[in-house]
Design a protein around this motif. Structure first.
Motif, mmCIF file in Angstrom:
data_model
loop_
_atom_site.group_PDB
_atom_site.id
_atom_site.type_symbol
_atom_site.label_atom_id
_atom_site.label_comp_id
_atom_site.label_asym_id
_atom_site.label_seq_id
_atom_site.Cartn_x
_atom_site.Cartn_y
_atom_site.Cartn_z
ATOM 1 N N GLU A 6 0.581 -1.670 -0.106
ATOM 2 C CA GLU A 6 0.113 0.188 0.358
ATOM 3 C C GLU A 6 0.493 1.097 0.412
ATOM 4 O O GLU A 6 1.934 1.611 0.861
ATOM 5 N N TRP A 36 -10.510 -2.199 0.809
ATOM 6 C CA TRP A 36 -9.924 -1.221 1.552
ATOM 7 C C TRP A 36 -10.289 -0.886 3.454
ATOM 8 O O TRP A 36 -11.222 -1.173 3.080
ATOM 9 N N TYR A 37 -8.807 -1.161 4.011
ATOM 10 C CA TYR A 37 -10.110 -1.538 5.246
ATOM 11 C C TYR A 37 -9.142 -0.271 6.096
ATOM 12 O O TYR A 37 -7.084 0.067 5.500
ATOM 13 N N ARG A 38 -8.825 -0.043 7.445
ATOM 14 C CA ARG A 38 -9.007 0.610 8.236
ATOM 15 C C ARG A 38 -7.946 0.725 10.014
ATOM 16 O O ARG A 38 -9.274 -0.099 10.023
ATOM 17 N N ARG A 45 -9.735 -3.125 13.332
ATOM 18 C CA ARG A 45 -9.480 -2.852 11.764
ATOM 19 C C ARG A 45 -11.260 -2.895 11.408
ATOM 20 O O ARG A 45 -11.905 -3.390 11.685
ATOM 21 N N ASP A 92 -11.025 10.315 9.819
ATOM 22 C CA ASP A 92 -10.441 9.499 8.724
ATOM 23 C C ASP A 92 -9.052 9.130 8.622
ATOM 24 O O ASP A 92 -8.338 8.060 8.513
ATOM 25 N N TYR A 96 -4.177 2.038 6.439
ATOM 26 C CA TYR A 96 -5.521 2.303 5.369
ATOM 27 C C TYR A 96 -4.568 0.529 4.708
ATOM 28 O O TYR A 96 -3.685 0.921 4.575
ATOM 29 N N CYS A 98 -5.202 -2.861 2.142
ATOM 30 C CA CYS A 98 -5.935 -3.553 1.382
ATOM 31 C C CYS A 98 -6.253 -4.842 1.803
ATOM 32 O O CYS A 98 -4.615 -5.432 1.903
ATOM 33 N N GLY A 116 0.430 -1.431 4.955
ATOM 34 C CA GLY A 116 -0.770 -0.295 5.494
ATOM 35 C C GLY A 116 -0.003 0.909 5.427
ATOM 36 O O GLY A 116 1.435 0.873 4.904
#
Length: 123
Positions: A6, A36-38, A45, A92, A96, A98, A116
């Motif tokens: 990422e 996409w995760y965060r 997560r 936000d 992040y 994927c 990440g």
């Protein structure tokens, strides 16, 4: 062999934009739905955006709907994901990642995640 890389994170002011990129090497990424995760400090997560194998459908968490756009392209044994993030908010702020949707790949008996990319939104 699988690999997720990422990139594209950074520091941005509230209301700004960032574009994240992900390269998923391995057939598991090419042939599966991806997302996409965060993960924010002290939180679990969470999945923020998902896209089907051939981009037929997308899904967004309510918190990012209308502000984030996920896209992808596929090549032999590789998936390329992007996440366009607009109108960013301090909430936000997170790392992040994927990965595939559902069961993530396993490496050495453990769930595999890339390193990440950090997104920080200053108020």
């Amino acid at each position: 062999q699988v690999q997720l890389v990422e990139s594209g994170g950074g520091l941005v002011q509230t209301g700004g934009s960032l574009r994240l990129s992900c390269v998923g090497s391995g057939s598991i990424f090419e042939i599966n739905d991806m997302g996409w995760y965060r993960q924010a400090p002290g939180k679990q997560r969470e999945l923020v955006a998902a896209i089907t194998e051939h981009s037929e459908r997308t899904h967004y968490a309510d918190s990012v709907k209308g502000r984030f756009t996920i896209s992808r392209s596929n090549a032999r044994n590789t998936a390329y994901l992007t996440l366009q993030m607009n109108s960013l908010k301090p909430e936000d702020t997170a790392v992040y990642y994927c990965n595939t949707i559902g069961a993530v790949p396993s490496v050495g008996g453990k769930p595999y995640w890339g390193q990440g990319t950090q997104v920080t939104v200053a108020s």
